[in-house]
Design an enzyme around this catalytic site. Structure first.
Site, PDB file in Angstrom:
ATOM      1  N   LYS A   1      -6.484   3.591  -3.508  1.00 56.72           N
ATOM      2  CA  LYS A   1      -6.924   3.590  -2.106  1.00 56.72           C
ATOM      3  C   LYS A   1      -7.132   5.035  -1.654  1.00 56.72           C
ATOM      4  O   LYS A   1      -6.332   5.908  -1.979  1.00 56.72           O
ATOM      5  CB  LYS A   1      -5.850   2.877  -1.266  1.00 56.72           C
ATOM      6  CG  LYS A   1      -6.069   2.893   0.228  1.00 56.72           C
ATOM      7  CD  LYS A   1      -4.987   2.037   0.928  1.00 56.72           C
ATOM      8  CE  LYS A   1      -4.950   2.271   2.420  1.00 56.72           C
ATOM      9  NZ  LYS A   1      -3.886   1.509   3.094  1.00 56.72           N
TER      10      LYS A   1
ATOM     11  N   LYS B   1      -9.716   0.432  -2.642  1.00 60.43           N
ATOM     12  CA  LYS B   1      -9.669   0.195  -1.197  1.00 60.43           C
ATOM     13  C   LYS B   1     -10.056   1.494  -0.484  1.00 60.43           C
ATOM     14  O   LYS B   1      -9.451   2.543  -0.704  1.00 60.43           O
ATOM     15  CB  LYS B   1      -8.260  -0.238  -0.763  1.00 60.43           C
ATOM     16  CG  LYS B   1      -8.140  -0.422   0.745  1.00 60.43           C
ATOM     17  CD  LYS B   1      -6.793  -1.039   1.130  1.00 60.43           C
ATOM     18  CE  LYS B   1      -6.580  -0.998   2.640  1.00 60.43           C
ATOM     19  NZ  LYS B   1      -5.300  -1.583   3.055  1.00 60.43           N
TER      20      LYS B   1
ATOM     21  N   ASP C   1       0.871  -1.179   0.000  1.00 62.01           N
ATOM     22  CA  ASP C   1       0.000   0.000   0.000  1.00 62.01           C
ATOM     23  C   ASP C   1       0.909   1.231   0.000  1.00 62.01           C
ATOM     24  O   ASP C   1       1.445   1.623   1.046  1.00 62.01           O
ATOM     25  CB  ASP C   1      -0.888   0.031   1.252  1.00 62.01           C
ATOM     26  CG  ASP C   1      -1.962  -1.055   1.243  1.00 62.01           C
ATOM     27  OD1 ASP C   1      -1.717  -2.147   0.676  1.00 62.01           O
ATOM     28  OD2 ASP C   1      -3.034  -0.808   1.808  1.00 62.01           O
TER      29      ASP C   1
END
Lengths: 284, 590
Positions: free
Chosen positions: A166, A195, A104
């Site tokens: 995300k 996400k 991430d």
């Protein structure tokens, strides 16, 4: 088909299905080893998709989750996204060596806002390459961005070969909000993951973000969310519509946390908002 | 039987007769609150005087009491309240409840009245009614110390103080020195019966039907409790007083008798301030992993508390910003046997009456010295304390300003202004025991986000949430667990505990039905006493006068709208009377 509103929920989803969408997260810099150990135990017990941790905890998690289905997500360039592409790539390789399955990464936010798209893309590409085919989620930190910048960030992530976009780090000015998720989904289409992360504390917010288009959730409140779903069996009133301003980015705009241009952008939106009649809050 | 012992002790104080009866209704009413309500509904004649020989006082445990189930160290006292005239159950933690279970009883029914003060000494199956002349008049701490010395060093004591002896209508029953079955004036019922204390020593244990299943659900629920920010962090670190700054920020912290919703000095009398200044330790009840109890020490003495509601009652409600005085008032209530919520609320009411010219005596907001003095006067029924000892409703009515009493059905309201949370307002109005925050703690979903955050300003959907919380809390208080467990646990966990402990199959839905049954039986009891729709209300202030400032300003309660929906969802007619079909469905029709 009518467009999903920010206020809708996906109530068809089961506990197990929701658990499989969650990156069970512990990114607190003060977290002791025992908290990380507990995080892994919980992920195994509840069947969460992954644990999401800082790089220093990856090898510990790898040992604890060996031979299990639970993946390890590791944050990179976190939480500011302000390290160089070379450092992010190195951090990624290191995380992969230590056992991370997913990365991430935080984008270079200042470069995006400066219009230096080449650098933003190169930054992401460096991480994608370093993962050697593993999943990359690109954190755009939507609270620092205007809508058109969110769109641009998503396009760059897609072009760079990332798997997910995300919303937030959880340390920035805003958490995950349905309107941002919807915009991101509209931009990246069906084939890329989204996400939602930051400020997801209960099953209502989780199910609303899923309805808005998220297919992965990052949260440290995973267990209260899953356990809270039990209450859905006894009442539909959990899903009574609420005042739209309460989940609008403009409501979370904060001059102390955002650049003044971005703050003004969100506040200006209120003036032309179709729901402006509800904008009369002074309370939490 | 598993979980339950299967035996109830009946003590007739008039005749001195002690008998043991078989436990009935366990499957349908579980125990604790449910059991007490069922017994009183069956055994009490309608409209009896709560302070007469006809009233009964039931001390009850539940099937999980005394097991390792988290927060299972509780008991409850059920009676007809002399303060409200409703059915009433008052709960307390500590260690007394499990001790009664270990002694081999699911509950005790106290009947009649003694000619002279007595206490009951229970040592397993030995039960004695003993003379208490030499302890009558002592405070709860000295009573406890003396009785432990007189009986067994490991004995647990539940007793009344001078307030209960004088039948003060806001008096409490105190156990383990600092824990109170505080609400509803049940200490007065004990005082009327001339029962100073019940002292228990038990050496038995609670049989669990399926140990393996129990261990599983125990582990499962501990994961959830340890992961929830409220049960793992807020309550253990700051105690219930963690709520002071939160509720104040929402503009719902009742200030100067609910005239305002923001207390300007809240920070100085908050959980954080307690931790910085007077906190010397934490204390947990039996089998409690949360440990919200605070051991504190002022310049004068050491004691327990104040908890959130107490802190509010003696500070914001009375406009007092002196933490030492507030703590001292709390200690006094524990020692003299008074309900802190009703005591502080009633004093705040008197302060507003004085402010508005309804009282000759000057009782000013912010007067810390007067506050402490009034606590003592209430307990001993001295001076103006005699009138205040009857609670705010009677006091304000007597002085021609009933609207200034912040109460529902005669029970003083606790520390959340209902104008800031519509669901919580409905929960206050429809509570079977009057102004109580724990019949359905809608502050969870409306402020704290447990189990999920809902819009606190909207009345829509609140009737259904209130109904669900009322049903579940009826069950939790019958099992008996602490309602704080519900921040983390869900009906699923409670059902698993019930199944593992008793060996009988329960689902979450079964428990909700049992909760609904208990709620409806309580409603029937109150209807029999003459309560109806007009009692499901709030003081006019909440319906007509918006809060002047803060996070809930310009808000009032949309009660009628919610009430209609609530009655309909409950299966009651528009007078609030359960329909025949509903009673049949719940197995309550005669």
């Amino acid at each position: 088909m009518s467009e999903v509103t920010d206020l809708e929920f996906d109530t068809s989803i089961t506990r197990e299905e929701l658990a499989k969408m969650i990156d069970h997260t512990q990114l607190n810099p003060s977290a002791e080893y025992k908290k990380i150990e507990r995080l892994c135990e919980e992920a195994l017990k509840y069947g969460f998709y992954s644990v999401c941790v800082n790089p220093c905890h990856v090898s510990r998690c790898a040992k604890l989750l060996k031979d299990s289905d639970v993946k390890i997500s590791c944050v990179v360039g976190f939480p500011l996204g302000a390290t160089t592409p070379e450092v992010k790539a190195f951090e990624t390789r290191n995380a992969i060596e230590n056992g991370a399955h997913e990365i991430d990464m935080v984008i270079y936010i200042g470069a995006l806002r400066s219009g230096d798209y080449e650098l933003v893309k190169r930054d992401i590409e460096g991480v994608v390459e370093a993962t050697q085919g593993r999943v990359v989620k690109v954190i755009i930190e939507s609270g620092f961005l205007k809508d058109e910048e969110i769109v641009k960030a998503c396009e760059l992530a897609k072009e760079a070969g990332a798997d997910f976009v995300k919303t937030s780090t959880g340390f920035g000015p805003m958490g995950a909000l349905p309107s941002h998720v919807k915009l991101m989904r509209k931009t990246v289409g069906k084939d890329m993951g989204i996400k939602a992360a930051g400020g997801i504390r209960d099953f209502r917010s989780a199910l609303r973000l899923v309805k808005a288009g998220a297919n992965r959730l990052g949260t440290s409140a995973s267990i209260p969310i899953i356990e809270g779903m039990e209450w859905m069996k006894f009442s539909d009133s959990w899903f009574i519509e609420e005042i739209p301003c309460k989940i609008c980015p403009s409501r979370f705009a904060s001059l102390s946390k955002q650049p003044s241009k971005v703050f003004r952008y969100y506040k200006e939106k209120c003036k032309t908002c179709p729901d402006k009649e509800y904008n009369r809050f002074y309370e939490k | 039987m598993y979980g339950w012992i299967g035996e109830i002790l009946r003590v007739d104080l008039t005749s001195g007769k002690v008998s043991i009866e078989e436990l009935k209704f366990a499957k349908k009413f579980i125990g604790g609150r449910g059991l007490g309500v069922k017994i009183l509904y069956d055994e009490l004649e309608p409209k009896i005087d709560p302070l007469s020989t006809e009233n009964k006082l039931i001390f009850a445990t539940g099937p999980v009491t005394g097991t390792r189930a988290p927060t299972s160290g509780r008991y409850c006292v059920v009676s007809k309240s002399p303060l409200t005239g409703t059915i009433f159950d008052s709960h307390s933690g500590g260690f007394w409840g499990p001790e009664l279970k270990f002694a081999g009883y699911d509950g005790i029914i106290i009947e009649g009245r003694m000619k002279k003060p007595v206490y009951i000494w229970i040592a397993d199956k030995q039960v004695e009614i003993r003379d208490a002349s030499d302890i009558w008049g002592l405070d709860t701490h000295k009573t406890t110390e003396k009785l432990v010395k007189e009986t067994d060093p490991k004995a647990k004591v539940a007793c009344i103080g001078p307030a209960g002896e004088r039948q003060v209508l806001i008096s409490a029953i105190i156990n383990d020195k600092h824990r109170a079955a505080g609400r509803g004036g049940l200490g007065a019922v004990m005082g009327y019966k001339r029962l100073k204390a019940i002292v228990v020593r038990g050496t038995g244990k609670v049989d669990i039907a399926n140990e393996e299943e129990f261990d599983e659900i125990y582990d499962e629920s501990m994961v959830v409790i340890r992961k929830h920010p409220i049960t793992d962090k807020s309550l253990p670190t700051l105690g219930t007083a963690v709520l002071v700054n939160i509720v104040n920020e929402y503009g719902m912290y009742p200030t100067r008798n609910f005239q305002e919703g923001v207390f300007e000095d809240a920070e100085g009398v908050s959980g954080e301030k307690i931790t910085e200044t007077i906190l010397v330790g934490r204390r947990a009840c039996y089998a409690c992993p949360i440990g919200c109890g605070r051991i504190t020490k002022t310049s004068k003495k050491e004691g327990e508390g104040p908890e959130y509601e107490t802190l509010w009652a003696f500070s914001a409600q009375c406009g007092v910003n002196n933490l030492e005085a507030v703590t001292h008032a709390n200690y006094l209530c524990n020692e003299l046997g008074l309900d802190t919520i009703s005591t502080g609320n009633t004093i705040g009411c008197a302060m507003e009456m004085s402010q508005k010219g309804f009282l000759k005596e000057k009782i000013e907001f912010g007067d810390a010295e007067k506050l402490v003095e009034l606590v003592e006067k209430i307990a001993f029924k001295e001076g103006v304390g005699k009138e205040l000892s009857e609670g705010s409703k009677r006091f304000a009515e007597k002085h021609g300003c009933p609207e200034l009493a912040m109460q529902v059905k005669g029970l003083e309201l606790p520390a959340y202004d209902p104008r800031g949370a519509q669901g919580h307002a409905l929960a206050y109005a429809t509570s079977n025991r009057g102004g109580c925050h724990l019949r359905a703690y809608l502050i969870g979903p409306e402020l704290l986000g447990t189990p999920a955050l809902v819009d606190r300003t909207k009345p829509e959907g609140k009737a259904d949430l209130v109904r669900n919380f009322q049903n579940l809390f009826s069950v939790i208080e019958s099992m008996i667990l602490c309602v704080f467990s519900s921040f983390a646990l869900s009906p699923y966990h409670y059902a698993k505990f019930m199944t593992a402990v008793t060996g009988l199959e329960y689902t979450g839905k079964d428990l909700m039905t049992i909760g609904e049954r208990i709620w409806n039986l309580e409603r029937l009891f109150n209807i029999r006493e003459g309560f109806g729709r007009s009692d499901d209300s709030l003081p006019p202030r909440f319906l007509k006068t918006p809060l002047p400032e803060g996070g809930s300003r310009e808000r009032t309660v949309f009660l009628e709208k919610m009430l209609e929906e609530y009655y309909s969802l409950r299966g009651w007619d528009d007078r609030g009377i359960p329909l025949k079909s509903k009673l049949e469905e719940l197995g309550l029709s005669r």
